[in-house]
Each structure stands twice: as C-alpha cells, then as structure tokens.
Write a protein that holds these residues in place. Structure first.
Motif, PDB file in Angstrom:
ATOM      1  N   THR A 161       0.850  -1.194   0.000  1.00 13.29           N
ATOM      2  CA  THR A 161       0.000   0.000   0.000  1.00 13.29           C
ATOM      3  C   THR A 161       0.884   1.241   0.000  1.00 13.29           C
ATOM      4  N   VAL A 162       0.416   2.272  -0.710  1.00 15.47           N
ATOM      5  CA  VAL A 162       1.239   3.469  -0.936  1.00 15.47           C
ATOM      6  C   VAL A 162       0.386   4.722  -0.777  1.00 15.47           C
ATOM      7  N   ASP A 163       0.984   5.741  -0.182  1.00 15.71           N
ATOM      8  CA  ASP A 163       0.356   7.058  -0.132  1.00 15.71           C
ATOM      9  C   ASP A 163       1.464   8.102  -0.096  1.00 15.71           C
ATOM     10  N   THR A 164       1.119   9.347  -0.318  1.00  9.95           N
ATOM     11  CA  THR A 164       2.106  10.430  -0.266  1.00  9.95           C
ATOM     12  C   THR A 164       1.523  11.635   0.460  1.00  9.95           C
ATOM     13  N   GLU A 165       2.418  12.476   0.931  1.00 13.93           N
ATOM     14  CA  GLU A 165       2.062  13.817   1.395  1.00 13.93           C
ATOM     15  C   GLU A 165       2.888  14.791   0.561  1.00 13.93           C
ATOM     16  N   PHE A 166       2.240  15.840   0.094  1.00 14.80           N
ATOM     17  CA  PHE A 166       2.930  16.766  -0.798  1.00 14.80           C
ATOM     18  C   PHE A 166       2.362  18.170  -0.624  1.00 14.80           C
ATOM     19  N   LEU A 167       3.065  19.131  -1.202  1.00 13.90           N
ATOM     20  CA  LEU A 167       2.618  20.522  -1.228  1.00 13.90           C
ATOM     21  C   LEU A 167       2.534  20.981  -2.675  1.00 13.90           C
ATOM     22  N   ARG A 168       1.505  21.793  -2.975  1.00 12.31           N
ATOM     23  CA  ARG A 168       1.388  22.288  -4.346  1.00 12.31           C
ATOM     24  C   ARG A 168       0.846  23.716  -4.404  1.00 12.31           C
ATOM     25  N   GLU A 169       0.635  24.314  -3.275  1.00 11.01           N
ATOM     26  CA  GLU A 169       0.027  25.645  -3.260  1.00 11.01           C
ATOM     27  C   GLU A 169       0.887  26.693  -3.967  1.00 11.01           C
ATOM     28  N   ARG A 170       2.206  26.558  -3.881  1.00 10.09           N
ATOM     29  CA  ARG A 170       3.101  27.591  -4.412  1.00 10.09           C
ATOM     30  C   ARG A 170       3.913  27.133  -5.617  1.00 10.09           C
ATOM     31  N   THR A 171       3.614  25.952  -6.130  1.00  8.52           N
ATOM     32  CA  THR A 171       4.402  25.408  -7.239  1.00  8.52           C
ATOM     33  C   THR A 171       3.492  24.842  -8.328  1.00  8.52           C
ATOM     34  N   TYR A 172       4.030  24.709  -9.532  1.00  6.32           N
ATOM     35  CA  TYR A 172       3.297  24.069 -10.627  1.00  6.32           C
ATOM     36  C   TYR A 172       3.287  22.561 -10.417  1.00  6.32           C
ATOM     37  N   TYR A 173       4.465  22.026 -10.123  1.00  3.12           N
ATOM     38  CA  TYR A 173       4.569  20.595  -9.861  1.00  3.12           C
ATOM     39  C   TYR A 173       4.499  20.344  -8.359  1.00  3.12           C
TER      40      TYR A 173
END
Length: 385
Positions: free
Chosen positions: A24-36
């Motif tokens: 099983t796989v999951d991620t945490e990420f940020l995208r508010e200030r970036t395109y990618y």
C-alpha cells in the motif's frame, strides 16, 4: 514509527516488500506555491502471513534516492495499492517517468462495490476497517522538519488501514467477478498522457462564451504562454494570470504595457517584465494568424438536439441499474453521456466495456422504444414492449 532517511534502508524495505503480493502506498505533498507537486513524504506498508510492516520515507532527507522504490513500482509481481491515486501517480511520473503497475485504486474499487460516488478514505476506514482517523494533521506543512508524532501517526494510518480495505474490496470483487471492471478503470491511470500537461491544448480548459476563431486563437496563444511560463518557473498557472484575466486580454487585445496597465483583472506583476512581454507576443501571434490556422470551436454540443424526456428516462434507468448492481451511478454514466444518448449519439463511454453490459444495452433499447420502465413494488424495472 520508523522513518527511512537512507537509500540502503529503503532498498532493504523494498526488497522485503517485493516478496509480498501487494504494497500500500500514499504520499504527502505541497502544491500551493508550485506548478509541480513537491513530494514531502511517502508511506508504504505490506502484510502477509509472515507479518506486517509500515514505514515512512523522507524524500527530503539529504542523499536519499528513491530508485529502490521505483524498482518496486516497476515489479509486475507486486500490486501497488493507492486510494484516489491520480495526484500521487502524477508525482512519480513527473519525477521518474514511472507509473506503478499493476495498480489498484481503492476509491474506484469501492465505487464498483457500491460504496457511492468518489467515496473518501475516511468513510472506508470507518465502514471496512471499523476504525477512525484523526484528520487534525491533514493540512499541516509536510515540508517542515522534524515531523511531529501526530503527523507521523496520521500519515501511517493512510497505508495501514489501506491493507484491510484492499483485502476486503479485493475479496468482494473476486466473489462478484467484477475485478475486470476495476482493471478497465485503471486504463486512464496507467496512461502517461493523463499526467502530461500539454501547453498546446491548455486553452481547451478555459471557459469562454465566444466561439470566434480569432478570439479562440488569442486564447490559445495566451494559454500556451501561461502554461510554458508556469512550467519553466515551477509556479502555479494562476500566479501568471487567472482565467478571467486571460479572457479579458483576449477580448481587449492590448498592444503595449501601457494598455496592460488598464486591465481590471491582470495581476500587477504581470503588467511588466517577462510576463507582460509574453502576453503581448501571444496576443500579436493570435491576431496575425492566417484564417486557415485558427482553432475550430467545438460545436458538437450546439448541434445536439437533446430530447429532455428521453434524458429523464435514461436517468431513471441509470438509477435503477445502479441500485440493482450496487454500483455508483457516476461510475456507470455521466450526465453528459445521458444527454448524448438522448440526442442520438452512440460514441459514448457508457456503451463500452462493462458499462455496456450493466447499462448501455438497455439504454439503447430504451431509446429505440424496445423496452419500457415500470414500477414493481418499490423498484423501477425495465420490461419488454
């Protein structure tokens, strides 16, 4: 709560995971200030008769390579289980060009199993794992270090409960014979085109009320410039200029920075420098395009003669079929599918694959007057005429 910060530790975990039937796989990420998306954390877990393990992988750790993880993703012998996988997969595709396979999305599987439209992970945890989630860490800054114990607990729960959910849904699909339905649905997620933002087609996402070819040509050039500028600087496209400003620019066709200064909607930083230059060039290109190079507006929907009575009957049939098969309506057919069918169109997703078996064939028969809808007790059924 073990956090992996070294490549050799990740390789050791993946070497064990590769022996299991699924991970099983999951991620945490940020995208508010970036395109990618900026990948901040990867959560992994597996389980079999020999035991279970779950880890956090810190991609921000100095010197850590995710190559062992990507090798695991490429291994066809291990099912990679996600929930609502679209954004997670985009991260891995953009970073390494890899799409985990074989793939299993529990949100799609839950819709096939009758849990409703786009069911959330928290709902499945409650209904299947008989547990609850502490969502207080959901919107925290995942790029800051060190992570708190609350963040780690929240992140691990996204893959540990996912094991129970996957096994439950997989068993139900095996029993019902519907696993092939989920496999069909994975085709979009397995397609690299799903994650490729093409500047040349970005204009199609902009909503306009004008179908003039010249106007659309300017929209196309502005949208192309915005997409390329945002990608090259890794900033959100709305930081360049928003859709309403784009439409305004296409309408007013400014020719100088002085003209840009009169815009009501353009951000101040877009009225000068590189962005201003790009806007003016895009507008000039769109204005000067020869007529035979102008984009063709999609008038398909305008030509459709949707019979509202037939569309309403199709909606009743869809509800009846979804209830009968215990499948989410939205997964079987969209409102657009129903309108297209009611207008006589036949090249629609609802008439393909498992959807055709469940709904499409009877939908066509209803449109052709071969069956009628009737009430039997508390249910709506299709009857031959």
């Amino acid at each position: 709560m073990h956090t992996i910060t070294k490549t050799e530790d990740l390789a050791a975990f993946c070497a064990e995971a590769i022996k299991r039937p699924y991970v099983t796989v999951d991620t945490e990420f940020l995208r508010e200030r970036t395109y990618y998306s900026k990948l901040c954390l990867v959560q992994l877990a597996y389980q079999d008769e020999a035991g279970a393990d779950a880890v956090l992988v810190d991609p921000l750790a100095e010197g850590l390579s995710l190559e062992p993880l990507y090798d695991l993703f490429r291994d066809a012998g291990v099912v990679k289980v996600f929930h609502a996988a679209r954004q997670d997969l985009e991260i891995f595709f953009v970073d390494e060009g890899v799409i985990p396979a074989p793939l299993f999305d529990t949100q799609v599987a839950a819709m096939v199993c009758g849990f409703g439209d786009q069911v959330g992970y928290e709902t499945l945890v409650r209904k299947i794992a008989q547990s609850s989630l502490d969502k207080s860490s959901r919107f925290t800054d995942w790029s800051r270090r060190p992570l708190t114990d609350a963040q780690k607990t929240y992140a691990l729960a996204d893959v540990t409960h996912l094991r129970d959910i996957y096994e439950h849904l997989s068993a139900r699909l095996d029993k019902s014979g519907r696993k092939k339905w989920v496999t069909e649905e994975m085709a979009v997620l397995n397609d690299p085109a799903t994650y490729q933002a093409d500047p040349d087609t970005a204009w199609r996402r902009v909503k306009t009320r004008t179908n003039s070819g010249r106007f659309l040509a300017i929209v196309r050039e502005l949208a192309r410039f915005r997409e390329m500028h945002a990608q090259s600087r890794n900033i959100p496209r709305n930081r360049v200029f928003k859709d309403d400003a784009l439409v305004e620019l296409a309408s007013t066709k400014p020719q100088s920075e002085k003209d840009l200064g009169r815009s009501r909607l353009l951000l101040r930083e877009a009225r000068r420098g590189d962005i201003a230059e790009g806007i003016l060039t895009a507008i000039k290109t769109g204005v000067e395009l020869p007529n035979d190079a102008l984009p063709k507006p999609d008038k398909t929907r305008e030509k459709l003669q949707v019979n509202p009575a037939i569309a309403d009957m199709l909606r009743v049939l869809l509800k009846a079929k979804a209830d009968q098969e215990d499948v989410a309506q939205k997964l079987i057919a969209s409102s657009q599918d129903l309108d297209l069918l009611a207008a006589g169109e036949r090249q629609v997703p609802a008439l393909k694959g498992w959807r055709n078996e469940v709904f499409g064939r009877d939908a066509l028969r209803l449109c052709n007057g071969e069956i009628a809808l009737a009430v039997k007790g508390t249910k709506v059924i299709a009857v031959d005429r």
